[in-house]
Design a protein around this motif. Structure first.
Motif, PDB file in Angstrom:
ATOM      1  N   ALA A 110       0.833  -1.213   0.000  1.00  0.00           N
ATOM      2  CA  ALA A 110       0.000   0.000   0.000  1.00  0.00           C
ATOM      3  C   ALA A 110       0.864   1.258   0.000  1.00  0.00           C
ATOM      4  CB  ALA A 110      -0.926  -0.006   1.214  1.00  0.00           C
ATOM      5  N   MET A 111       1.958   1.229   0.765  1.00  0.00           N
ATOM      6  CA  MET A 111       2.806   2.413   0.865  1.00  0.00           C
ATOM      7  C   MET A 111       3.578   2.671  -0.438  1.00  0.00           C
ATOM      8  SD  MET A 111       2.508   4.138   3.626  1.00  0.00           S
ATOM      9  CE  MET A 111       1.264   3.844   4.879  1.00  0.00           C
ATOM     10  N   VAL A 112       4.068   1.591  -1.058  1.00  0.00           N
ATOM     11  CA  VAL A 112       4.768   1.760  -2.346  1.00  0.00           C
ATOM     12  C   VAL A 112       3.804   2.373  -3.361  1.00  0.00           C
ATOM     13  CG1 VAL A 112       5.814   0.539  -4.298  1.00  0.00           C
ATOM     14  CG2 VAL A 112       6.433  -0.101  -1.954  1.00  0.00           C
ATOM     15  N   GLN A 113       2.586   1.847  -3.395  1.00  0.00           N
ATOM     16  CA  GLN A 113       1.602   2.361  -4.366  1.00  0.00           C
ATOM     17  C   GLN A 113       1.239   3.807  -4.065  1.00  0.00           C
ATOM     18  OE1 GLN A 113      -1.542  -0.545  -4.250  1.00  0.00           O
ATOM     19  NE2 GLN A 113      -0.444  -1.934  -5.640  1.00  0.00           N
ATOM     20  N   ARG A 114       1.081   4.097  -2.782  1.00  0.00           N
ATOM     21  CA  ARG A 114       0.765   5.472  -2.371  1.00  0.00           C
ATOM     22  C   ARG A 114       1.833   6.439  -2.892  1.00  0.00           C
ATOM     23  NH1 ARG A 114      -0.745   9.158   1.684  1.00  0.00           N
ATOM     24  NH2 ARG A 114       1.056  10.420   2.181  1.00  0.00           N
ATOM     25  N   ARG A 115       3.105   6.074  -2.697  1.00  0.00           N
ATOM     26  CA  ARG A 115       4.187   6.965  -3.104  1.00  0.00           C
ATOM     27  C   ARG A 115       4.284   7.081  -4.631  1.00  0.00           C
ATOM     28  NH1 ARG A 115       6.734   4.411   1.600  1.00  0.00           N
ATOM     29  NH2 ARG A 115       7.607   2.790   0.267  1.00  0.00           N
ATOM     30  N   MET A 116       4.262   5.928  -5.297  1.00  0.00           N
ATOM     31  CA  MET A 116       4.480   5.966  -6.748  1.00  0.00           C
ATOM     32  C   MET A 116       3.292   6.575  -7.493  1.00  0.00           C
ATOM     33  SD  MET A 116       7.550   5.032  -6.810  1.00  0.00           S
ATOM     34  CE  MET A 116       7.875   5.099  -8.566  1.00  0.00           C
ATOM     35  N   ASN A 117       2.106   6.530  -6.883  1.00  0.00           N
ATOM     36  CA  ASN A 117       0.920   7.098  -7.518  1.00  0.00           C
ATOM     37  C   ASN A 117       1.042   8.605  -7.756  1.00  0.00           C
ATOM     38  OD1 ASN A 117      -1.825   6.766  -8.478  1.00  0.00           O
ATOM     39  ND2 ASN A 117      -2.395   8.005  -6.702  1.00  0.00           N
ATOM     40  N   LYS A 118       1.927   9.251  -6.985  1.00  0.00           N
ATOM     41  CA  LYS A 118       2.101  10.703  -7.136  1.00  0.00           C
ATOM     42  C   LYS A 118       2.519  11.054  -8.563  1.00  0.00           C
ATOM     43  CE  LYS A 118       3.483  11.419  -2.333  1.00  0.00           C
ATOM     44  NZ  LYS A 118       4.543  11.920  -1.438  1.00  0.00           N
ATOM     45  N   LEU A 119       3.300  10.160  -9.188  1.00  0.00           N
ATOM     46  CA  LEU A 119       3.794  10.465 -10.535  1.00  0.00           C
ATOM     47  C   LEU A 119       2.649  10.571 -11.535  1.00  0.00           C
ATOM     48  CD1 LEU A 119       7.079   8.365 -10.685  1.00  0.00           C
ATOM     49  CD2 LEU A 119       6.807  10.819 -10.320  1.00  0.00           C
ATOM     50  N   LYS A 120       1.615   9.741 -11.342  1.00  0.00           N
ATOM     51  CA  LYS A 120       0.451   9.813 -12.243  1.00  0.00           C
ATOM     52  C   LYS A 120      -0.257  11.152 -12.075  1.00  0.00           C
ATOM     53  CE  LYS A 120      -0.553   4.935 -12.119  1.00  0.00           C
ATOM     54  NZ  LYS A 120      -1.128   4.054 -11.107  1.00  0.00           N
ATOM     55  N   LEU A 121      -0.378  11.576 -10.812  1.00  0.00           N
ATOM     56  CA  LEU A 121      -1.057  12.847 -10.543  1.00  0.00           C
ATOM     57  C   LEU A 121      -0.266  14.008 -11.154  1.00  0.00           C
ATOM     58  CD1 LEU A 121      -1.944  12.236  -6.773  1.00  0.00           C
ATOM     59  CD2 LEU A 121      -3.459  11.959  -8.748  1.00  0.00           C
ATOM     60  N   ILE A 122       1.061  13.939 -11.022  1.00  0.00           N
ATOM     61  CA  ILE A 122       1.906  15.024 -11.528  1.00  0.00           C
ATOM     62  C   ILE A 122       1.857  15.069 -13.060  1.00  0.00           C
ATOM     63  CG2 ILE A 122       4.321  15.781 -11.746  1.00  0.00           C
ATOM     64  CD1 ILE A 122       4.641  14.721  -8.806  1.00  0.00           C
ATOM     65  N   LEU A 123       1.859  13.896 -13.667  1.00  0.00           N
ATOM     66  CA  LEU A 123       1.817  13.822 -15.136  1.00  0.00           C
ATOM     67  C   LEU A 123       0.634  14.618 -15.690  1.00  0.00           C
ATOM     68  CD1 LEU A 123       3.637  12.470 -17.180  1.00  0.00           C
ATOM     69  CD2 LEU A 123       2.250  10.410 -17.024  1.00  0.00           C
ATOM     70  N   SER A 124      -0.477  14.583 -14.975  1.00  0.00           N
ATOM     71  CA  SER A 124      -1.673  15.278 -15.462  1.00  0.00           C
ATOM     72  C   SER A 124      -1.560  16.794 -15.295  1.00  0.00           C
ATOM     73  CB  SER A 124      -2.906  14.762 -14.712  1.00  0.00           C
ATOM     74  OG  SER A 124      -2.843  15.193 -13.368  1.00  0.00           O
ATOM     75  N   GLU A 125      -0.563  17.257 -14.564  1.00  0.00           N
ATOM     76  CA  GLU A 125      -0.402  18.702 -14.341  1.00  0.00           C
ATOM     77  C   GLU A 125       0.670  19.331 -15.217  1.00  0.00           C
ATOM     78  OE1 GLU A 125      -0.304  20.893 -10.860  1.00  0.00           O
ATOM     79  OE2 GLU A 125      -1.194  19.363  -9.597  1.00  0.00           O
ATOM     80  N   LEU A 126       1.468  18.522 -15.909  1.00  0.00           N
ATOM     81  CA  LEU A 126       2.589  19.087 -16.674  1.00  0.00           C
ATOM     82  C   LEU A 126       2.130  19.595 -18.041  1.00  0.00           C
ATOM     83  CD1 LEU A 126       5.342  16.396 -15.963  1.00  0.00           C
ATOM     84  CD2 LEU A 126       5.096  18.650 -14.885  1.00  0.00           C
ATOM     85  N   PRO A 127       2.685  20.716 -18.513  1.00  0.00           N
ATOM     86  CA  PRO A 127       2.353  21.172 -19.865  1.00  0.00           C
ATOM     87  C   PRO A 127       2.803  20.120 -20.880  1.00  0.00           C
ATOM     88  CG  PRO A 127       3.611  22.838 -18.646  1.00  0.00           C
ATOM     89  CD  PRO A 127       3.659  21.582 -17.841  1.00  0.00           C
ATOM     90  N   PRO A 128       1.996  19.862 -21.918  1.00  0.00           N
ATOM     91  CA  PRO A 128       2.367  18.820 -22.890  1.00  0.00           C
ATOM     92  C   PRO A 128       3.583  19.238 -23.722  1.00  0.00           C
ATOM     93  CG  PRO A 128       0.395  19.972 -23.581  1.00  0.00           C
ATOM     94  CD  PRO A 128       0.725  20.492 -22.220  1.00  0.00           C
ATOM     95  N   PRO A 129       4.344  18.253 -24.219  1.00  0.00           N
ATOM     96  CA  PRO A 129       5.491  18.595 -25.070  1.00  0.00           C
ATOM     97  C   PRO A 129       4.996  19.246 -26.367  1.00  0.00           C
ATOM     98  CG  PRO A 129       5.110  16.228 -25.077  1.00  0.00           C
ATOM     99  CD  PRO A 129       4.185  16.807 -24.062  1.00  0.00           C
TER     100      PRO A 129
END
Lengths: 571, 252
Positions: free
Chosen positions: A442-461
């Protein structure tokens, strides 16, 4: 003239930087854009130093090899750089230097005579700066005003500079076709380095804690912030015993509520690697500036390279989330540092801003008011920090469930009912040490899930240039300036080349990048390293292998001339 | 007064039965309680080793970081929020080996932070290898013929590097341990600088037992002038057969 390039070179300790600065600022006063790079040896006195200054009506972001004016303060500068002077260029040299094959482009400066008449020594820089402005057709008043302004706190030095610059100015004639015409393209520009841009970005983000151990090429950030801290009572700046202390102090400060940043180069970053994982594991916000220089080990300490990309992507044991952003221009150093503070605080993880010596220590005229619009956030607000804890957020011992589920709220020490343990061991929702397998998952997933959230906030290439180009260039970081300029030169010749410049390297925008790359038949990878690290990252993420690679790893940055020639070979 | 039970958590420490860490944990709670410091205003910072689990078993803000790195973390916390009571914990391997550089510079820097070092002269958690404070000649799994290195003297090092409070305590004497911890915390509360307490700690599984220490530990009397740096250094240089405990040095 639309654009003008000059180079000033001499021994370290002669004030080459001051001379270059005076020339650059005089051109800025006339309304020109300026881009200035410095090249120096890792020694304080002696050794060859030179600055290349580009003066232009449009914005410039890159170095050139060929120049229109060479200021050779010593013989070594002549020997090294005279071949780079254009056919219609000018060389100013010390009359004492003996030159065998000189032509009409060479103009001597009677430096010894000037020194004797003024009874001064070590005035090469101001004499040559004065002479350069004359050749460029700039009125002496522009320079005089500048010297008065910049050295108002040192009257004796100011007087000496004015006299010696005047003598230099009077020692040569203006040259008609080199004349710079008063140009009002930009009105109130800032003339800043990449290090300055990062400093300003951090201050805009209301940084309150900065720790750094001195290291080229990012010591400028430490100097800037130490100066700032004299009047900014909210800011703590400290130079600890080593980079391990640097990052651990910053993590302690950030955990206790500071907005914290550290800055280093690859060597110092190596020492920080384990603690980077601690930031990921304990979920503490941290902005890390990594200014690359050529390694391994001490490498070429004052030169430039992009050799640390894979290192920053993978540094640290185990798997944890991190963000890696590589600004492509000096202005982006400002914007992406702001974004880094925002992402770090919101998602509570390390955010690395990866630059190189070329961006860190080059200067350019920038419009930060315009740049401000690219990323705006109200930094007087804190993100995800809470003080009012509900009973449902506490465990039976009254400990705060800081790491429960997808909860991104945190408390700061000093908050009643907010107690949790901040642990580098695997832990449960209140931070208690555990080896329970389900909790671990659960903790590994909790931490790594942040990358998915961040991906949705980045300006597209964004693909720069036309869609139906013959060739697509792929690169990252500070190479952008030279590539864009070379592509524009080719466009004037009717040749179409487009360009994918990547900034957000972790999390990687795989879908968008793959889609852009798939549309081109012919790809060229350009990187300032020996192994094509971005190319390997692209291959890993998208399966697309770019076989045509232009790699430079001699310690220098790409120049516009060089990229132009290389692109031309391919179309 | 903050009652002891307010620092209580339900998890039970998993140290070996008879470990010196139990009395150090209890001593920290007692000293904090007597000084009336509320749990939410305390941060306990540790690294890695048996001792380093201490913050898991006390209800206060805790930061269990990397091996040897508790001091920089603790100093960062104090710089960000000077109102907090910040205690860093180290071990002889963790603090005097891995974190030795941080120790020297924390002494020079003198931020108002306490440093309690669980000094048992052995690596416990990795099953008994010699540590920076093991006596020369000590045989262990990693030194089957005996160590060749002299032990580090944390007291002389701390005094000469500039720490303003340097004490030695013994985990087997609870009353004196609490007294010395209290004085160290007060030293930092009064803004006088960095307070180091080197705590002699028996390791019942791999190190020296209580009997060893009982024979050697004695307490400095009123004749010792702790404000005199030279006298303090002389006391700190005493041979291992006599282990003087108490405040060795406190800057006047």
């Amino acid at each position: 003239m639309d654009s003008f390039g000059l180079r000033i070179g001499g021994e370290a300790g002669w004030g080459i930087a001051t001379g270059a600065d005076l020339i650059a600022k005089a051109c800025i006063k006339l309304g020109y854009n300026v881009f200035s790079t410095k090249d120096y040896a890792s020694q304080i006195k002696g050794g060859h130093n030179y600055h290349t200054i580009r003066v232009s009506q449009g914005s410039v972001n890159a170095d050139v090899n060929q120049v229109d004016l060479l200021l050779a303060l010593d013989k070594e500068t002549l020997l090294r750089h005279q071949s780079a002077v254009s056919a219609t260029g000018i060389v100013l040299y010390d009359a004492r230097t003996i030159i065998e094959d000189k032509d009409s482009r060479y103009l001597s400066i009677p430096l010894a005579k000037i020194e004797a008449s003024l009874k001064e020594k070590n005035i090469h820089n101001s004499v040559f700066a004065g002479a350069a402005l004359k050749v460029m057709g700039i009125s002496f008043e522009v320079l005089a005003e500048l010297i008065k302004q910049e050295f108002s706190h040192k009257p004796a030095l100011q007087d000496m500079l004015l006299k010696s610059a005047r003598a230099g100015y009077d020692s040569v004639d203006a040259i008609k076709d080199k004349t710079l015409i008063q140009n009002k393209v930009i009105t109130n520009p800032d003339f800043i380095s990449g290090n300055d841009a990062i400093t300003l970005g951090a201050l805009k983000s209301k940084i309150t804690f900065h720790a750094q151990y001195p290291m080229t090429p990012v010591s400028g950030i430490l100097h800037n912030l130490a100066q700032e801290a004299i009047k900014n009572k909210e800011l703590v700046v400290i130079q600890p015993e080593d980079e391990i202390a640097v990052i651990n102090m910053a993590l302690g400060a950030s955990y206790a509520g500071a907005r914290a940043m550290v800055a280093t180069s690859g060597g110092g970053f190596s020492l920080m690697a384990e603690s980077l994982g601690l930031a990921g594991m304990t979920e503490i916000p941290l902005v890390v500036i990594e200014g690359q220089r050529p390694g391994p080990a001490t490498g070429l300490p004052t030169k430039t390279e992009q050799g640390d990309l894979k290192f920053v992507l993978f540094a640290g044991q185990g798997e944890f989330p991190r963000v890696v952003i590589a600004p492509a221009t000096i202005e982006e150093g400002y914007t992406e540092t702001k974004r880094a503070f925002y992402l770090a605080e919101k998602y509570q993880l390390p955010v690395i801003v990866l630059i190189d010596k070329h961006l860190a220590e080059s200067y350019k005229t920038v419009d930060l008011i315009e740049e401000e619009k690219k990323f705006e956030f109200d930094y007087s607000k804190r993100i995800n920090i809470i003080t009012d804890i509900k009973d449902a957020q506490l465990n039976p011992d009254g400990m705060f469930k800081r790491y429960a589920g997808g909860n991104l709220y945190r408390t700061l020490p000093g908050t009643p009912n907010g107690i949790f343990t901040c642990a580098g061991d695997e832990h449960d929702e209140v931070g208690e040490i555990t080896e329970d397998a389900e909790t671990r998952i659960a903790m590994v997933q909790r931490r790594m899930n942040k990358l998915k959230l961040i991906l949705s906030e980045l300006p597209p290439p964004q693909l720069m240039g036309e869609k139906d180009a013959e060739l697509m260039v792929v690169s990252w970081g500070g190479n952008q300036g030279a590539i864009v300029e070379a592509i524009n030169l080719l466009k004037e010749e009717g040749k179409k080349v487009n360009f994918l410049s990547l900034r957000y390297l972790c999390p990687f925008q795989t879908v968008e990048i793959k889609s852009i790359l798939s549309k081109s038949e012919k790809l060229l990878l350009i990187e300032n390293n020996a192994t094509g690290q971005l190319g390997e990252l692209i291959a890993e993420k998208t399966g697309i292998i770019i076989t045509d690679r232009l790699l430079r790893y001699d310690g220098n940055t790409f120049t516009v001339d060089e990229i132009y020639d290389e692109l031309k070979k391919r179309i | 007064m903050v009652e002891l039970k307010e620092y209580q958590r339900s998890e039970v420490p998993n140290w070996c039965s008879g470990c010196g860490n139990f009395s150090i944990l209890a001593g920290v709670k007692k000293a904090l309680s007597e000084l009336n410091i509320e749990p939410h205003n305390i941060v306990l910072v540790s690294g890695v080793g048996c001792f380093a689990k201490l913050p898991y078993w006390i209800k206060a803000y805790g930061f269990v970081g990397l091996h040897g790195r508790s001091l920089p973390v603790a100093q960062g916390i104090k710089l960000a929020n000077p109102k907090l009571t910040v205690i860093a914990f180290g071990g002889d391997g963790d603090g005097y080996g891995e974190g030795g550089n941080h120790f020297i510079h924390a002494c020079r820097r003198n931020l108002n932070v306490c440093y309690f070092v669980h000094n048992n002269g052995v690596f416990g958690l990795t099953t008994g290898q010699y540590s920076p404070t093991s006596e020369k000649g000590r045989k262990s799994k990693s030194s089957p013929l005996g160590t060749l290195e002299k032990p580090l003297n944390p007291l002389t090092l701390a005094i000469s590097a500039g720490a303003t409070f340097v004490a030695r305590a013994y985990a087997g004497d609870f009353k004196q341990l609490v007294e010395l911890m209290t004085q160290a915390i007060q030293h930092t509360q009064q803004g006088k600088g960095f307070a180091v307490v080197d705590i002699l700690q028996p390791c019942v599984s791999f190190g020296k037992n209580y009997e060893y220490y009982q024979k050697r530990v004695y307490y400095l009397g009123t004749e010792h002038d702790a404000t005199n740096k030279i006298k303090a250094l002389e006391k700190a240089l005493e041979s291992g057969e006599k282990l003087g405990c108490g405040v060795i040095y406190e800057e006047p």
